[in-house]
Design an enzyme around this catalytic site. Structure first.
Site, short mmCIF file in Angstrom:
data_model
loop_
_atom_site.label_atom_id
_atom_site.label_comp_id
_atom_site.label_asym_id
_atom_site.label_seq_id
_atom_site.Cartn_x
_atom_site.Cartn_y
_atom_site.Cartn_z
N SER A 88 0.84 -1.13 0.19
CA SER A 88 -0.09 0.02 0.11
C SER A 88 0.86 1.17 -0.04
O SER A 88 0.59 2.25 -0.50
CB SER A 88 -1.00 0.00 1.36
N ASN A 89 1.93 1.20 0.81
CA ASN A 89 2.86 2.39 0.90
C ASN A 89 3.53 2.48 -0.51
O ASN A 89 4.25 3.69 -0.81
CB ASN A 89 3.81 2.49 1.83
N LYS A 207 -0.71 -10.96 6.68
CA LYS A 207 -0.22 -9.56 7.35
C LYS A 207 -1.40 -8.90 7.53
O LYS A 207 -2.30 -8.87 6.56
CB LYS A 207 0.47 -8.83 6.29
N SER A 209 -3.50 -5.50 8.96
CA SER A 209 -3.03 -4.26 9.37
C SER A 209 -4.29 -3.56 10.16
O SER A 209 -4.55 -2.41 10.44
CB SER A 209 -2.75 -3.24 8.03
N GLY A 233 0.72 -5.52 10.68
CA GLY A 233 0.81 -4.83 9.55
C GLY A 233 1.06 -3.08 9.94
O GLY A 233 0.86 -2.40 9.02
#
Length: 339
Positions: A88-89, A207, A209, A233
């Site tokens: 996502s980053n 993972k 988040s 996450g």
């Protein structure tokens, strides 16, 4: 056989690959992958801290590979377990399939040999996810992080998600990890789905988040004996995640506070609690700035403060304002990470 050979280019570099929980030398890995290439039971040890690396862009929003090289040279000196590429980053949703694959290939080539390359290969359709996963495997990814499809949310019930992830795992050349990020997708992967999928031989972890420590604790308990690895996450709940049995974290804050997060992990492993607890407390507010509050635009600004290249975001994301940057700076100073 040719397809298997292609994915071995990066696969056999590692010393952290296992089969049925047993450590294997590269030559043994080669034979094991060939033997299990149709429905493999391969394992990758994903323990440790992983930065979900930000994709650097030039002013014209093209990928700045020279800046990625500079960042990688600094990250390679930190004892990370590996890198998450196109998470996502990494602004993967704004990149073409070709860009996503090329960035994974570039990171795989510039990472040191002790790092595991985890590639974000999730797409909205199952067949596109399979294709993306295997293309990323061909260019050096060792595991794939597969996010929940989310556009047609009403149709993403438990049965649909189990079928989706099972088909991807069945067809993937590399092990996959489930990726639940409700803040972005609006879908919090149900424990029933995770527990069911944890029995698949090519699904090696999760993972998560969401930040629900009770959920993580329950999942660790319910997947005991399945060699299923669960990762936090976010840096905001990293220490609590370790305490309930998680093996590591994929933390956006690791883009600029990587050594501090690795220190937290090491202190916990040494059985010390006071020091990592204080460090965890200090990290919460800065982490919130670069995740929930200001997101990737804030993350890229913070990276610049610590000597990394952040650069512009890709439109339609917009840079944070001067006022927002000052808010962030105050938070990082009050937490002791900036003077």
């Amino acid at each position: 056989m040719k397809r298997v050979a292609n994915c071995l280019v990066g696969f056999c570099r590692r010393s952290r690959f296992h089969l049925h929980g047993k450590h294997l030398k590269p030559s043994a890995v080669l034979m094991s992958v060939v033997r299990h290439s149709s429905g493999g039971t391969r394992r990758v040890d994903v323990s440790g801290i992983y930065p979900p690396i930000a994709t650097p862009f030039n002013k014209d929003e093209s990928v700045a590979y020279d800046k990625l090289t500079e960042n990688m040279q600094k990250w390679n000196k930190i004892p990370f377990g590996g890198y998450v590429v196109q998470g996502s980053n990494g602004e993967y949703v704004y990149q073409t399939p070709e860009e996503r694959i090329k960035v994974v290939e570039y990171v795989a080539k510039t990472a040191t040999s002790d790092k595991v390359i985890m590639a974000g290969s999730g797409c909205e359709s199952t067949r596109d996810t399979i294709e993306m996963t295997n293309q990323m495997a061909d260019v050096g990814a060792h595991a794939a992080l597969v996010v929940t499809p989310s556009y047609y949310k009403n149709g993403m019930h438990n049965r649909a998600l189990i079928i989706h992830f099972t088909k991807v795992a069945d067809a993937s050349k590399i092990p996959i990890l489930l990726y639940s990020v409700p803040g972005n997708t609006g879908i919090d992967l149900d424990p029933e789905v995770i527990i069911t999928l944890s029995s698949h031989p090519n699904i090696i972890g999760l993972k998560d988040s969401g930040g629900d420590i009770a959920k993580l604790a329950n999942l660790v308990y319910k997947t005991q004996g399945k060699d299923f690895q669960i990762m936090a996450g976010s840096a905001g709940f990293l220490l609590p995640a370790y305490l309930v049995g998680c093996v590591g974290g994929v933390c956006g804050a690791a883009n600029m506070l990587g050594q501090e997060l690795c220190d937290l992990e090491q202190l916990y492993k040494e059985g010390k609690m006071k020091e990592p607890t204080i460090l965890q407390q200090r990290i919460v507010a800065p982490n919130a700035c670069v995740t929930k509050r200001f997101g990737v635009p804030g993350l890229k600004v913070a990276m610049e403060w610590f000597g990394y290249y952040g650069g512009p975001v890709r439109s339609p994301l917009q840079p944070i304002t001067t006022e927002q940057e000052e808010i962030m700076r105050t938070v990082f100073k009050s937490s002791g990470f900036l003077t």
